[in-house]
Design a protein around this motif. Structure first.
Motif, PDB file in Angstrom:
ATOM      1  N   ARG A 126      44.780  24.958   9.569  1.00 47.45           N
ATOM      2  CA  ARG A 126      46.242  24.967   9.413  1.00 47.45           C
ATOM      3  C   ARG A 126      46.763  26.388   9.615  1.00 47.45           C
ATOM      4  O   ARG A 126      47.756  26.613  10.307  1.00 47.45           O
ATOM      5  CB  ARG A 126      46.605  24.447   8.020  1.00 47.45           C
ATOM      6  CG  ARG A 126      48.066  24.070   7.892  1.00 47.45           C
ATOM      7  CD  ARG A 126      48.390  23.569   6.504  1.00 47.45           C
ATOM      8  NE  ARG A 126      48.363  24.665   5.528  1.00 47.45           N
ATOM      9  CZ  ARG A 126      48.210  24.497   4.206  1.00 47.45           C
ATOM     10  NH1 ARG A 126      48.043  23.288   3.714  1.00 47.45           N
ATOM     11  NH2 ARG A 126      48.234  25.528   3.394  1.00 47.45           N
ATOM     12  N   ALA A 127      46.071  27.369   9.025  1.00 46.41           N
ATOM     13  CA  ALA A 127      46.494  28.770   9.141  1.00 46.41           C
ATOM     14  C   ALA A 127      46.549  29.180  10.613  1.00 46.41           C
ATOM     15  O   ALA A 127      47.508  29.827  11.062  1.00 46.41           O
ATOM     16  CB  ALA A 127      45.530  29.669   8.378  1.00 46.41           C
ATOM     17  N   SER A 128      45.527  28.788  11.378  1.00 44.67           N
ATOM     18  CA  SER A 128      45.504  29.243  12.766  1.00 44.67           C
ATOM     19  C   SER A 128      46.543  28.498  13.598  1.00 44.67           C
ATOM     20  O   SER A 128      47.146  29.061  14.505  1.00 44.67           O
ATOM     21  CB  SER A 128      44.068  29.149  13.318  1.00 44.67           C
ATOM     22  OG  SER A 128      43.940  28.214  14.302  1.00 44.67           O
ATOM     23  N   ARG A 129      46.827  27.231  13.229  1.00 48.32           N
ATOM     24  CA  ARG A 129      47.896  26.476  13.916  1.00 48.32           C
ATOM     25  C   ARG A 129      49.253  27.123  13.657  1.00 48.32           C
ATOM     26  O   ARG A 129      50.066  27.295  14.560  1.00 48.32           O
ATOM     27  CB  ARG A 129      47.913  25.044  13.380  1.00 48.32           C
ATOM     28  CG  ARG A 129      47.907  23.986  14.452  1.00 48.32           C
ATOM     29  CD  ARG A 129      47.930  22.557  13.939  1.00 48.32           C
ATOM     30  NE  ARG A 129      48.204  22.293  12.564  1.00 48.32           N
ATOM     31  CZ  ARG A 129      47.302  21.841  11.691  1.00 48.32           C
ATOM     32  NH1 ARG A 129      46.054  21.649  12.060  1.00 48.32           N
ATOM     33  NH2 ARG A 129      47.643  21.592  10.432  1.00 48.32           N
ATOM     34  N   GLN A 130      49.486  27.529  12.386  1.00 49.40           N
ATOM     35  CA  GLN A 130      50.801  28.064  12.015  1.00 49.40           C
ATOM     36  C   GLN A 130      50.897  29.577  12.245  1.00 49.40           C
ATOM     37  O   GLN A 130      51.978  30.144  12.172  1.00 49.40           O
ATOM     38  CB  GLN A 130      51.077  27.763  10.533  1.00 49.40           C
ATOM     39  CG  GLN A 130      51.147  26.265  10.242  1.00 49.40           C
ATOM     40  CD  GLN A 130      51.323  25.957   8.755  1.00 49.40           C
ATOM     41  OE1 GLN A 130      51.045  26.817   7.904  1.00 49.40           O
ATOM     42  NE2 GLN A 130      51.758  24.747   8.453  1.00 49.40           N
ATOM     43  N   ILE A 132      49.686  31.842  10.239  1.00 54.97           N
ATOM     44  CA  ILE A 132      49.934  32.496   8.942  1.00 54.97           C
ATOM     45  C   ILE A 132      48.649  32.534   8.123  1.00 54.97           C
ATOM     46  O   ILE A 132      47.929  31.531   8.049  1.00 54.97           O
ATOM     47  CB  ILE A 132      50.999  31.723   8.124  1.00 54.97           C
ATOM     48  CG1 ILE A 132      52.292  31.601   8.933  1.00 54.97           C
ATOM     49  CG2 ILE A 132      51.260  32.387   6.781  1.00 54.97           C
ATOM     50  CD1 ILE A 132      53.311  30.678   8.299  1.00 54.97           C
ATOM     51  N   TRP A 244      45.897  38.127  12.510  1.00 60.83           N
ATOM     52  CA  TRP A 244      46.765  38.447  11.365  1.00 60.83           C
ATOM     53  C   TRP A 244      46.625  39.921  11.014  1.00 60.83           C
ATOM     54  O   TRP A 244      45.536  40.397  10.733  1.00 60.83           O
ATOM     55  CB  TRP A 244      46.396  37.554  10.167  1.00 60.83           C
ATOM     56  CG  TRP A 244      47.288  37.736   8.970  1.00 60.83           C
ATOM     57  CD1 TRP A 244      46.989  38.408   7.824  1.00 60.83           C
ATOM     58  CD2 TRP A 244      48.621  37.239   8.824  1.00 60.83           C
ATOM     59  NE1 TRP A 244      48.049  38.362   6.968  1.00 60.83           N
ATOM     60  CE2 TRP A 244      49.075  37.644   7.545  1.00 60.83           C
ATOM     61  CE3 TRP A 244      49.491  36.504   9.642  1.00 60.83           C
ATOM     62  CZ2 TRP A 244      50.344  37.334   7.075  1.00 60.83           C
ATOM     63  CZ3 TRP A 244      50.758  36.189   9.161  1.00 60.83           C
ATOM     64  CH2 TRP A 244      51.164  36.605   7.888  1.00 60.83           C
TER      65      TRP A 244
END
Ligand code: ADP
Ligand code: MG
Length: 311
Positions: A126-130, A132, A244
């Motif tokens: 999810r982090a890499s998709r968003q 964040i 990031w």
């Protein structure tokens, strides 16, 4: 009659060895099939297109059925259903084989390879998709649910239990390699051992192609390996990651810290099976220092650690 007779003899002499040899020379055939988020490719040598395409279709069917068992993206895969379960559950032979190998490698690598990584890999996907960085509370909660010691398999029965609520299995670091091995087994069972199965860079080479020493495989740093009956798998941060604050976090996660690995090195493993090569490459991506220990355990395998950024 005098002129025809010697010609006939000659024709018989030529025809006899050809008939003794049996079949016409094998021809190279190539097939592709998208599955498990990558492109599977088969290269095989067979006498005719019917034999080749039937074998290829059967191999791809096997890969599809393994995806239906091992995918953590499909909520109704056997793996996902098992993750939802809290009591002892009976598993299929394929899932049993993958889980036992995963647990063996987890203990050999002190948990650098961990098939219970699911809660963390979900968070990092999810982090890499968003784009964040994951929330620190969510990270801490996910980390608590990861630990291969909490996955139990009975030694003599295909019975499996997840000890903690919220545990999730993720076979992403081993399933592709297993699917490659199984596809090769299908080709062999169709009488086609002269073949290469490539699961998007994780591959298994069979017998050498006609007139060749082996299959030529390009690996880290433009090296070309010539191999027969060996698997080659590569892991690294190259394709999926989160950028990031100037750092690149891989989709391969250090189970202890709960963070995507940062070094970005590519690791290539050459081993007798692709399942082993795949999982060891993931483990070495997490913990490059394991190389010496793994060399001692797997003396018939070899490990190549690339430089950061190398393809
Ligand atoms: P790729 O799929 O790019 O070839 P790998 O074979 O190394 O790369 O598998 C990476 C996948 O394995 C991740 O996407 C995730 O699903 C899973 N994974 C991530 N970290 C670990 C780990 N420490 N142990 C086992 N599996 C992992
Ligand atoms: Mg791997």
């Amino acid at each position: 009659m005098k002129t025809v007779y010697p010609f006939l003899c000659f024709a018989v002499l030529i025809a006899a060895p050809l008939k003794l040899l049996g079949q016409p020379a094998p021809v190279r055939w190539e097939y592709q099939h998208p599955q498990m988020g990558t492109l599977f490719r088969l290269v095989l040598y067979a006498a005719d297109s019917v034999q080749a395409s039937e074998a290829a279709r059967a191999a791809f069917r096997r890969i599809d059925s393994l995806n239906a068992i091992l995918s953590d993206y499909l909520p109704d895969s056997e793996l996902s259903v098992l993750s939802d379960h809290s009591d002892w559950a009976e598993v299929s032979p394929a899932l049993e084989q993958v889980l036992r190998k995963a647990q063996e490698i987890a203990s050999q690598t002190d948990g650098a390879f961990d098939i219970t990584i699911g809660p963390l890999s979900r968070l990092w996907r999810r982090a890499s998709r968003q784009g964040i960085f994951p929330d620190s509370l969510e990270l801490a909660a996910a980390r608590e649910k990861v630990g291969y010691q909490n996955l139990l398999i009975q030694p003599d029965k295909p019975l499996v239990k997840l000890l903690l609520p919220g545990m999730r299995l993720d076979a992403g670091g081993i399933a592709k390699g297993f699917a490659v091995d199984e596809a090769m087994a299908v080709l062999r069972s169709h009488g086609l051992p002269v073949a290469l199965v490539d699961g998007g860079g994780d591959l298994l080479a069979g017998e050498a192609p006609p007139g060749k020493e082996g299959w030529e495989i390009e690996v880290v740093g433009d090296t070309v390996l010539v191999v027969t009956n060996r698997a080659v798998a590569t892991s690294g941060a190259a394709y999926r990651h989160l950028d990031w604050q100037g750092r690149r976090y891989s989709h391969i996660i250090g189970p202890k810290e709960g963070l995507g690995v940062l070094h970005g090195k590519q690791v290539t493993v050459v081993a007798p099976s692709c399942m082993l090569a795949d999982a060891l490459a993931t483990a070495l991506s997490v913990e490059p220092g394991l190389e010496t220990r793994l060399k001692a355990i797997y003396q018939d395998s070899s490990f190549r650690m690339g430089q950061a950024g190398e393809k």
